[in-house]
Motif scaffolding. Sequence first.
Motif, PDB file in Angstrom:
ATOM      1  N   ARG A   5      -5.341  14.787   0.094  1.00 38.08           N
ATOM      2  CA  ARG A   5      -3.969  15.220   0.229  1.00 38.08           C
ATOM      3  C   ARG A   5      -3.665  15.167   1.881  1.00 38.08           C
ATOM      4  N   TYR A   6      -2.442  14.879   2.100  1.00 41.03           N
ATOM      5  CA  TYR A   6      -2.073  15.227   3.373  1.00 41.03           C
ATOM      6  C   TYR A   6      -0.500  15.475   3.517  1.00 41.03           C
ATOM      7  N   GLN A   7      -0.129  16.001   4.778  1.00 41.14           N
ATOM      8  CA  GLN A   7       1.249  16.261   4.762  1.00 41.14           C
ATOM      9  C   GLN A   7       1.338  16.042   6.640  1.00 41.14           C
ATOM     10  N   LEU A   8       2.180  14.735   6.685  1.00 36.73           N
ATOM     11  CA  LEU A   8       2.094  14.267   7.983  1.00 36.73           C
ATOM     12  C   LEU A   8       3.791  13.922   8.317  1.00 36.73           C
ATOM     13  N   CYS A  96      15.638  10.057   1.108  1.00 38.10           N
ATOM     14  CA  CYS A  96      14.369  10.413   0.262  1.00 38.10           C
ATOM     15  C   CYS A  96      13.726   9.244  -0.571  1.00 38.10           C
ATOM     16  N   VAL A  97      12.449   9.307  -0.875  1.00 35.08           N
ATOM     17  CA  VAL A  97      11.892   8.019  -1.323  1.00 35.08           C
ATOM     18  C   VAL A  97      10.429   8.446  -1.847  1.00 35.08           C
ATOM     19  N   ILE A  98       9.975   7.904  -3.407  1.00 37.11           N
ATOM     20  CA  ILE A  98       8.921   8.037  -3.788  1.00 37.11           C
ATOM     21  C   ILE A  98       7.861   6.938  -3.567  1.00 37.11           C
ATOM     22  N   ARG A  99       6.912   6.879  -2.821  1.00 34.29           N
ATOM     23  CA  ARG A  99       6.101   5.786  -2.606  1.00 34.29           C
ATOM     24  C   ARG A  99       4.799   5.626  -3.364  1.00 34.29           C
ATOM     25  N   GLN A 100       4.631   4.835  -4.183  1.00 34.73           N
ATOM     26  CA  GLN A 100       3.401   4.568  -5.258  1.00 34.73           C
ATOM     27  C   GLN A 100       2.321   4.101  -4.692  1.00 34.73           C
ATOM     28  N   VAL A 101       1.199   4.497  -4.521  1.00 38.53           N
ATOM     29  CA  VAL A 101      -0.032   3.750  -3.897  1.00 38.53           C
ATOM     30  C   VAL A 101      -0.481   2.698  -4.756  1.00 38.53           C
ATOM     31  N   ASP A 102      -0.637   1.509  -4.239  1.00 38.32           N
ATOM     32  CA  ASP A 102      -0.921   0.431  -4.903  1.00 38.32           C
ATOM     33  C   ASP A 102      -2.224  -0.259  -4.360  1.00 38.32           C
ATOM     34  N   GLY A 103      -3.069   0.703  -4.118  1.00 37.65           N
ATOM     35  CA  GLY A 103      -4.515   0.175  -3.463  1.00 37.65           C
ATOM     36  C   GLY A 103      -4.586   0.214  -2.095  1.00 37.65           C
ATOM     37  N   GLY A 104      -5.580  -0.399  -1.500  1.00 35.17           N
ATOM     38  CA  GLY A 104      -5.437  -0.949   0.204  1.00 35.17           C
ATOM     39  C   GLY A 104      -6.716  -1.136   0.278  1.00 35.17           C
ATOM     40  N   ASN A 110      -9.468   1.029  -3.895  1.00 36.01           N
ATOM     41  CA  ASN A 110      -9.015   1.075  -5.318  1.00 36.01           C
ATOM     42  C   ASN A 110      -7.933   2.281  -5.525  1.00 36.01           C
ATOM     43  N   ALA A 111      -7.464   2.786  -4.490  1.00 38.62           N
ATOM     44  CA  ALA A 111      -6.569   3.993  -4.487  1.00 38.62           C
ATOM     45  C   ALA A 111      -5.413   4.070  -5.240  1.00 38.62           C
ATOM     46  N   THR A 112      -4.916   5.182  -5.670  1.00 40.67           N
ATOM     47  CA  THR A 112      -3.904   5.372  -6.514  1.00 40.67           C
ATOM     48  C   THR A 112      -3.278   6.762  -5.988  1.00 40.67           C
ATOM     49  N   GLY A 113      -2.102   6.921  -6.391  1.00 41.30           N
ATOM     50  CA  GLY A 113      -1.287   8.330  -6.190  1.00 41.30           C
ATOM     51  C   GLY A 113       0.157   7.929  -5.611  1.00 41.30           C
ATOM     52  N   TYR A 114       0.699   9.100  -5.054  1.00 41.82           N
ATOM     53  CA  TYR A 114       2.195   9.033  -4.728  1.00 41.82           C
ATOM     54  C   TYR A 114       2.037   9.721  -3.603  1.00 41.82           C
ATOM     55  N   ILE A 115       3.299   9.152  -2.748  1.00 38.56           N
ATOM     56  CA  ILE A 115       3.640   9.830  -1.273  1.00 38.56           C
ATOM     57  C   ILE A 115       4.900  10.209  -1.448  1.00 38.56           C
ATOM     58  N   VAL A 116       5.465  11.228  -1.307  1.00 42.14           N
ATOM     59  CA  VAL A 116       6.899  11.892  -1.239  1.00 42.14           C
ATOM     60  C   VAL A 116       7.185  11.734   0.148  1.00 42.14           C
ATOM     61  N   SER A 117       8.462  11.120   0.652  1.00 39.19           N
ATOM     62  CA  SER A 117       9.003  11.069   1.967  1.00 39.19           C
ATOM     63  C   SER A 117      10.389  11.694   2.013  1.00 39.19           C
ATOM     64  N   THR A 118      10.773  12.451   2.937  1.00 38.72           N
ATOM     65  CA  THR A 118      12.127  12.803   3.090  1.00 38.72           C
ATOM     66  C   THR A 118      12.049  12.590   4.619  1.00 38.72           C
ATOM     67  N   SER A 130       8.801  12.847   7.104  1.00 42.93           N
ATOM     68  CA  SER A 130       8.134  13.780   6.588  1.00 42.93           C
ATOM     69  C   SER A 130       7.412  13.506   5.441  1.00 42.93           C
ATOM     70  N   GLN A 131       6.006  13.304   5.095  1.00 41.40           N
ATOM     71  CA  GLN A 131       5.439  12.952   3.920  1.00 41.40           C
ATOM     72  C   GLN A 131       4.306  13.701   3.444  1.00 41.40           C
ATOM     73  N   SER A 132       4.471  13.954   2.223  1.00 40.08           N
ATOM     74  CA  SER A 132       3.486  14.912   1.461  1.00 40.08           C
ATOM     75  C   SER A 132       2.781  14.096   0.146  1.00 40.08           C
ATOM     76  N   ALA A 133       1.400  13.658   0.430  1.00 43.90           N
ATOM     77  CA  ALA A 133       0.697  12.764  -0.512  1.00 43.90           C
ATOM     78  C   ALA A 133      -0.519  13.384  -1.290  1.00 43.90           C
ATOM     79  N   VAL A 134      -0.727  12.995  -2.483  1.00 43.71           N
ATOM     80  CA  VAL A 134      -1.883  13.177  -3.190  1.00 43.71           C
ATOM     81  C   VAL A 134      -2.354  11.704  -3.466  1.00 43.71           C
ATOM     82  N   ILE A 135      -3.473  11.354  -3.196  1.00 40.26           N
ATOM     83  CA  ILE A 135      -4.119  10.106  -3.189  1.00 40.26           C
ATOM     84  C   ILE A 135      -5.604  10.288  -4.047  1.00 40.26           C
ATOM     85  N   PHE A 136      -5.698   9.321  -4.793  1.00 43.48           N
ATOM     86  CA  PHE A 136      -7.134   9.429  -5.444  1.00 43.48           C
ATOM     87  C   PHE A 136      -7.696   8.062  -5.074  1.00 43.48           C
TER      88      PHE A 136
END
Length: 138
Positions: A5-8, A96-104, A110-118, A130-136
């Motif tokens: 998790r991060y907030q950056l 505002c946008v929701i970003r879907q993690v497509d790996g890396g 093989n990451a998945t998850g979401y990043i919310v950006s305002t 300003s981003q808040s993320a939960v990544i697996f």
Amino acid sequence: MPELRYQLTFEGTVSPEDEMGSRMNILSVAAIPPGLDAALTQGGRSATLSATVETDDYGGFTETGEISFGAGAIRYSTRGEGFIEDTEEEDIQQGCVIRQVDGGSGIFENATGYIVSTFTVSEDAVIRDSQSAVIFTM
């Protein structure tokens, strides 16, 4: 599957890729504060975002990009469509946008998850995101 998790807050610039301004490039950097998961701070104390944004005529947009950390990079795309609109401040827009993690790459291979950006964009093309993320990760 580890959960990160991060907030950056990323700060940088937006620049048009075409004359119409319907395709934009974003380049921004965030300092990684103490206390974040050690996996995010391996190899450095900053993260860099590089993205391409395609706008429509109604304030909506889609985005693809990459966020690079010292231990690897996250690839993402928008989930649905983001939006941007005027604020009461004449020279600032917000969105505002929701970003879907497509790996890396690296630890995000093989990451998945979401990043919310305002975010805000100023008249002089400065973006503050300003981003808040939960990544697996696997």
